[in-house]
Scaffold this active site. Structure first.
Site, short mmCIF file in Angstrom:
data_model
loop_
_atom_site.label_atom_id
_atom_site.label_comp_id
_atom_site.label_asym_id
_atom_site.label_seq_id
_atom_site.Cartn_x
_atom_site.Cartn_y
_atom_site.Cartn_z
N VAL A 34 0.80 -1.25 -0.02
CA VAL A 34 0.04 -0.07 0.09
C VAL A 34 0.92 1.17 -0.08
O VAL A 34 0.59 2.19 -0.66
CB VAL A 34 -0.95 0.09 1.34
CG1 VAL A 34 -1.71 1.31 1.37
CG2 VAL A 34 -1.82 -1.16 1.10
N GLU A 141 -10.46 6.72 7.19
CA GLU A 141 -11.33 6.44 6.00
C GLU A 141 -10.82 4.97 5.54
O GLU A 141 -11.83 4.46 5.18
CB GLU A 141 -11.20 7.35 4.90
CG GLU A 141 -12.37 7.31 4.07
CD GLU A 141 -13.71 7.51 4.59
OE1 GLU A 141 -13.97 8.64 5.19
OE2 GLU A 141 -14.68 6.60 4.51
N VAL A 144 -12.13 1.23 6.81
CA VAL A 144 -13.40 0.26 6.35
C VAL A 144 -13.76 0.61 4.86
O VAL A 144 -14.27 1.92 4.53
CB VAL A 144 -14.53 0.64 7.23
CG1 VAL A 144 -15.79 -0.33 7.36
CG2 VAL A 144 -14.12 0.42 9.02
N GLY A 198 -3.58 -9.62 -4.77
CA GLY A 198 -2.92 -8.76 -3.60
C GLY A 198 -4.15 -7.99 -2.79
O GLY A 198 -4.01 -6.94 -2.38
N ASP A 212 -10.63 -9.84 10.51
CA ASP A 212 -10.55 -8.71 9.75
C ASP A 212 -11.85 -7.94 10.05
O ASP A 212 -12.07 -6.80 10.12
CB ASP A 212 -10.15 -8.83 8.44
CG ASP A 212 -9.89 -7.59 7.55
OD1 ASP A 212 -9.05 -6.69 7.93
OD2 ASP A 212 -10.85 -7.24 6.89
N LYS A 216 -13.22 -4.27 11.77
CA LYS A 216 -13.74 -3.04 11.14
C LYS A 216 -15.23 -2.96 11.68
O LYS A 216 -15.61 -1.79 11.98
CB LYS A 216 -13.92 -3.36 9.52
CG LYS A 216 -12.64 -3.65 8.89
CD LYS A 216 -13.01 -4.28 7.49
CE LYS A 216 -11.77 -4.15 6.81
NZ LYS A 216 -11.73 -4.97 5.40
N GLY A 314 -7.39 -3.32 -2.05
CA GLY A 314 -6.41 -3.35 -2.91
C GLY A 314 -5.44 -2.03 -2.97
O GLY A 314 -6.10 -1.35 -2.37
N1 HSE Z 1 -7.62 -8.01 3.43
C1 HSE Z 1 -8.66 -7.12 3.43
C2 HSE Z 1 -9.71 -7.35 2.83
C3 HSE Z 1 -8.27 -5.65 3.25
O1 HSE Z 1 -9.72 -8.29 2.04
O2 HSE Z 1 -10.94 -6.72 2.44
C4 HSE Z 1 -9.03 -4.51 3.17
O3 HSE Z 1 -9.24 -4.22 4.63
#
Ligand code: HSE
Length: 436
Positions: A34, A141, A144, A198, A212, A216, A314
């Site tokens: 990133v 920002e 999420v 990616g 993850d 969020k 991404g």
């Molecule tokens: N790995 C996370 C996803 C990245 O696939 O949503 C974005 O938060």
């Protein structure tokens, strides 16, 4: 003195106009995928923003692959901050040293922008309080649904932010895998593909096991509900147990299975949440798209419901959002709203949902009527049962229940497994009305 009934023309005032020829100097904590995408976007000719110069990037080791060569790197964070960048972007990921570095940056009064949802979910309280004390903006920002700028909008619009329920697809990687399963792909192939593209986290287990999305959700709890919820307290299930057969059967049952995140705090006595695969009734807005696309339904106590969808992951999408956050952060040196501590609450699974259940046996499944009788003795009523499917030497059958508490269903299924040696797997179902 103006005469009665006339309106004076305003006196002309010469306001100094800021020039945009001096590049904004920013520093990066991290120069991975990133961070590198951000540096390339900032350096690209013809992007739509003002000039931005990356004054330096903090890296863990001086050697690194695929880094943009134009960015000076250092392993010394203090030297980066001593050079007084106008803003810092944190894309290290993880909790430490990210937490200490973000705090140090804020204490020095330097605006900071982060895409690190683990950090905000775990230490948001401390970071926001430090930002408020120092007056340095903290923007997030990209944490999420990185490609849909909505968090900052609600942060400065309290009359619009009357959200009391959130239902979303917040993880692109797991959504991509589920969409590929729907097309008949194997789980491991789908996972390798999304990693190659990616989109996955460096450790993709956090994507597929729901961590993850739970992080969020914790950020959304704080923003919309002013509630402090530990991501680890949210009932979280992964997509690992899902099969192509489940998704095909879900279609026959009039729905589609999606990796969901759900939170509701409309009842002051019960804050509920879960993360995991769920069956969405056909017609639910979150069932209408696939791939890595994210989406979110926001139910509000005033102003009606909202639905957003778009790219959530991404490097390029995230980089663009981070740069926009930088521009916002440096154009406003004060926090958007007065910081209020979030109230700590415990969360439970939602009260009574209906369930989509799969039974599986490597011998013979019990008769459907016997299953129904046993479940009924636990107060669970099935409303629809599939025929038995034989595949890979196993017998499979699916059914749907009427709404019932999750723990009552767990007890009934445990009793069924003990009595008949079949295995049970289930996901909650959400109706179209749950989106409003
Ligand atoms: N790995 C996370 C996803 C990245 O696939 O949503 C974005 O938060």
């Amino acid at each position: 003195m103006p005469s009665a009934g006339s309106i004076d023309a305003p006196e002309r005032v010469d306001v100094p106009v800021a020039t945009i020829s001096t590049p904004t100097r920013i520093a990066l904590f991290g120069l991975g995928r990133v961070g590198s995408a951000l540096a390339r976007l900032a350096a690209a000719s013809g992007h739509s923003g003002p000039p931005i110069q990356i004054s330096g990037a903090l890296v863990r080791t001086s050697a690194g692959r695929d880094r943009p060569r134009s960015v000076p790197t250092t392993t010394d964070a203090q030297s980066l901050l001593d050079a007084r960048p106008e803003a810092v972007v944190e894309v290290l990921g993880g909790l430490e040293p990210a937490r200490s570095l973000v705090l140090e940056t804020l204490r020095r009064g330097i605006p900071i922008v982060t895409a690190n949802k683990s950090l905000l979910a775990a230490h948001g309280e401390e970071l926001f309080e430090t930002a408020a004390r120092s007056g340095a903006p903290l923007r997030y920002e990209a944490c999420v649904i990185a490609g849909v700028p909505f968090l900052g909008t609600f942060e400065q619009r309290p009359f619009a932010a009357t959200v009391t329920r959130v239902v979303g697809i917040l993880n692109g990687t797991s959504h991509f895998i589920v969409s590929r399963l729907e097309e008949g792909a194997a789980y491991t192939d789908a996972l390798s593909e999304v990693q190659r593209l990616g989109f996955a986290e460096p450790d993709a287990s956090n994507d597929v096991n729901g961590t993850d999305a739970a992080e969020k959700l914790a950020i959304l709890f704080r923003l919309f509900g002013k509630l402090r919820v530990a991501a680890s307290d949210i009932d979280t299930a992964g997509i690992e147990g899902l099969t192509t057969l489940d998704i095909a059967q879900a279609k026959i049952f009039g729905g589609t299975i999606k990796p969901l995140a759900f939170a509701d705090w409309s009842d002051p006595k019960r804050t509920s949440a879960f993360v995991g695969p769920a069956l969405l009734q056909t017609g639910h807005p979150l069932g209408s798209f696939g791939g890595v696309t994210n989406g979110i339904c926001l139910r509000r106590s005033a102003g009606g419901s909202l639905f957003y969808s778009g790219p959530g992951t991404g490097p390029d999408v995230t980089a663009a959002t981070l740069l926009d956050d930088v521009l916002e952060a440096i154009s406003s040196r004060t926090p958007r709203r007065v910081w209020e501590p979030a109230r700590a609450v415990s969360v439970r699974f939602p009260g009574a949902l209906s369930w989509f259940v799969r039974l599986q046996s490597n011998t013979r499944l019990p008769e459907a009527t016997d299953v129904a009788d046993l479940l009924a003795s636990h107060g669970i009523w099935s409303c629809r049962v599939s025929s038995t499917v034989t595949r890979d030497g196993l017998e499979w059958r699916w059914f749907r229940t009427y709404p019932c508490p999750a723990d009552r269903l767990s007890a009934a299924l445990a009793a069924l497994s003990a009595a008949t040696s079949c295995e049970a797997w289930r996901v909650p179902t959400l109706e179209v009305a749950d989106a409003d």
